[in-house]
Design a protein around this motif. Sequence first.
Motif, mmCIF file in Angstrom:
data_model
loop_
_atom_site.group_PDB
_atom_site.id
_atom_site.type_symbol
_atom_site.label_atom_id
_atom_site.label_comp_id
_atom_site.label_asym_id
_atom_site.label_seq_id
_atom_site.Cartn_x
_atom_site.Cartn_y
_atom_site.Cartn_z
ATOM 1 N N SER A 199 -108.212 107.368 40.062
ATOM 2 C CA SER A 199 -107.572 107.672 41.343
ATOM 3 C C SER A 199 -106.761 106.474 41.795
ATOM 4 C CB SER A 199 -108.622 108.029 42.401
ATOM 5 O OG SER A 199 -109.404 106.888 42.712
ATOM 6 N N VAL A 200 -105.754 106.746 42.615
ATOM 7 C CA VAL A 200 -104.913 105.703 43.196
ATOM 8 C C VAL A 200 -104.655 106.106 44.637
ATOM 9 C CG1 VAL A 200 -102.705 104.489 43.093
ATOM 10 C CG2 VAL A 200 -103.793 105.237 40.975
ATOM 11 N N GLN A 201 -104.864 105.157 45.559
ATOM 12 C CA GLN A 201 -104.611 105.462 46.964
ATOM 13 C C GLN A 201 -103.990 104.260 47.656
ATOM 14 O OE1 GLN A 201 -108.273 106.402 48.952
ATOM 15 N NE2 GLN A 201 -109.335 104.628 48.159
ATOM 16 N N THR A 202 -103.297 104.532 48.745
ATOM 17 C CA THR A 202 -102.688 103.480 49.546
ATOM 18 C C THR A 202 -103.424 103.402 50.861
ATOM 19 O OG1 THR A 202 -100.553 103.929 48.556
ATOM 20 C CG2 THR A 202 -100.548 102.689 50.590
ATOM 21 N N CYS A 203 -103.759 102.193 51.255
ATOM 22 C CA CYS A 203 -104.437 101.969 52.525
ATOM 23 C C CYS A 203 -103.446 101.242 53.429
ATOM 24 C CB CYS A 203 -105.703 101.149 52.318
ATOM 25 S SG CYS A 203 -106.664 100.948 53.818
ATOM 26 N N SER A 204 -103.095 101.847 54.550
ATOM 27 C CA SER A 204 -102.057 101.269 55.401
ATOM 28 C C SER A 204 -102.596 100.542 56.630
ATOM 29 C CB SER A 204 -101.088 102.364 55.829
ATOM 30 O OG SER A 204 -101.773 103.371 56.525
ATOM 31 N N LYS A 205 -103.917 100.460 56.792
ATOM 32 C CA LYS A 205 -104.468 99.707 57.920
ATOM 33 C C LYS A 205 -104.088 98.252 57.764
ATOM 34 C CE LYS A 205 -108.456 102.701 58.466
ATOM 35 N NZ LYS A 205 -109.906 102.801 58.373
ATOM 36 N N ALA A 206 -103.670 97.621 58.834
ATOM 37 C CA ALA A 206 -103.142 96.262 58.781
ATOM 38 C C ALA A 206 -104.093 95.282 58.090
ATOM 39 C CB ALA A 206 -102.829 95.772 60.190
ATOM 40 N N ALA A 207 -105.362 95.360 58.400
ATOM 41 C CA ALA A 207 -106.322 94.405 57.833
ATOM 42 C C ALA A 207 -106.653 94.705 56.373
ATOM 43 C CB ALA A 207 -107.605 94.404 58.650
ATOM 44 N N HIS A 208 -106.426 95.926 55.934
ATOM 45 C CA HIS A 208 -106.813 96.330 54.579
ATOM 46 C C HIS A 208 -105.645 96.904 53.781
ATOM 47 C CE1 HIS A 208 -110.966 95.784 55.767
ATOM 48 N NE2 HIS A 208 -110.743 96.531 56.823
ATOM 49 N N SER A 209 -104.415 96.567 54.157
ATOM 50 C CA SER A 209 -103.273 97.200 53.490
ATOM 51 C C SER A 209 -103.244 96.853 52.010
ATOM 52 C CB SER A 209 -101.960 96.775 54.148
ATOM 53 O OG SER A 209 -101.704 95.419 53.892
ATOM 54 N N GLY A 210 -102.838 97.828 51.218
ATOM 55 C CA GLY A 210 -102.743 97.608 49.790
ATOM 56 C C GLY A 210 -102.932 98.878 48.997
ATOM 57 N N VAL A 211 -102.839 98.732 47.706
ATOM 58 C CA VAL A 211 -103.059 99.842 46.779
ATOM 59 C C VAL A 211 -104.431 99.651 46.152
ATOM 60 C CG1 VAL A 211 -102.272 100.924 44.641
ATOM 61 C CG2 VAL A 211 -100.602 100.101 46.309
ATOM 62 N N ILE A 212 -105.231 100.712 46.153
ATOM 63 C CA ILE A 212 -106.571 100.671 45.580
ATOM 64 C C ILE A 212 -106.638 101.726 44.481
ATOM 65 C CG2 ILE A 212 -109.039 100.956 45.991
ATOM 66 C CD1 ILE A 212 -108.418 100.314 48.967
ATOM 67 N N ALA A 213 -107.078 101.310 43.297
ATOM 68 C CA ALA A 213 -107.189 102.243 42.174
ATOM 69 C C ALA A 213 -108.599 102.179 41.599
ATOM 70 C CB ALA A 213 -106.170 101.890 41.095
ATOM 71 N N GLU A 214 -109.082 103.316 41.135
ATOM 72 C CA GLU A 214 -110.375 103.383 40.461
ATOM 73 C C GLU A 214 -110.099 103.378 38.962
ATOM 74 O OE1 GLU A 214 -113.261 106.940 40.065
ATOM 75 O OE2 GLU A 214 -113.775 105.912 41.943
ATOM 76 N N PHE A 215 -110.561 102.317 38.292
ATOM 77 C CA PHE A 215 -110.332 102.102 36.864
ATOM 78 C C PHE A 215 -111.618 102.425 36.114
ATOM 79 C CE2 PHE A 215 -110.679 99.164 33.265
ATOM 80 C CZ PHE A 215 -109.488 99.388 32.601
ATOM 81 N N PHE A 216 -111.506 103.159 35.011
ATOM 82 C CA PHE A 216 -112.679 103.555 34.227
ATOM 83 C C PHE A 216 -112.424 103.249 32.757
ATOM 84 C CE2 PHE A 216 -115.147 107.004 32.048
ATOM 85 C CZ PHE A 216 -116.401 106.547 32.386
ATOM 86 N N ASP A 217 -113.353 102.524 32.144
ATOM 87 C CA ASP A 217 -113.188 102.162 30.726
ATOM 88 C C ASP A 217 -114.158 102.907 29.818
ATOM 89 O OD1 ASP A 217 -115.644 100.895 31.140
ATOM 90 O OD2 ASP A 217 -115.065 99.117 30.008
ATOM 91 N N GLY A 218 -114.827 103.904 30.351
ATOM 92 C CA GLY A 218 -115.785 104.668 29.562
ATOM 93 C C GLY A 218 -117.213 104.217 29.757
ATOM 94 N N THR A 219 -117.394 103.024 30.357
ATOM 95 C CA THR A 219 -118.752 102.521 30.576
ATOM 96 C C THR A 219 -119.079 102.356 32.056
ATOM 97 O OG1 THR A 219 -118.110 100.173 30.460
ATOM 98 C CG2 THR A 219 -118.725 101.261 28.391
#
Length: 123
Positions: A55-75
């Motif tokens: 998953s990939v999401q954007t957080c626009s709250k000033a204190a937490h702004s940024g792009v957050i992604a859930e990365f999975f390597d199989g483990t």
Amino acid sequence: MTAGGYLKRLTRRLTEDLESLDAEEISQESRAAGGQRAAECCRGEEVTMHGELRSVQTCSKAAHSGVIAEFFDGTDVVKLKWIGRNRIPGLEPGRKLTVRGRVGEKDGVKVIFNPYYELLGED
């Protein structure tokens, strides 16, 4: 390749949980590419991992702004957080990539802040 081996693999693929098959496939690809296993990485360790974005999401709250992604390597799952970014072209669910950075922990979840990344070819 024997017929018995083929039938055994086919039966396994038809009856086994799709999520576990997907995890096994991603884990094998990661190992083949020389990536470290997320399940074995510890806080503070510099890592290079290969896997897929769930998953990939954007957080626009000033204190937490940024792009957050859930990365999975199989483990295991690792959160990737790019601080101060509104969008990163090419980062989308299902995309395979290589990430490099220092593993941290936030709220009991492994996280890498501002990781270096390389988008791998689309399937």
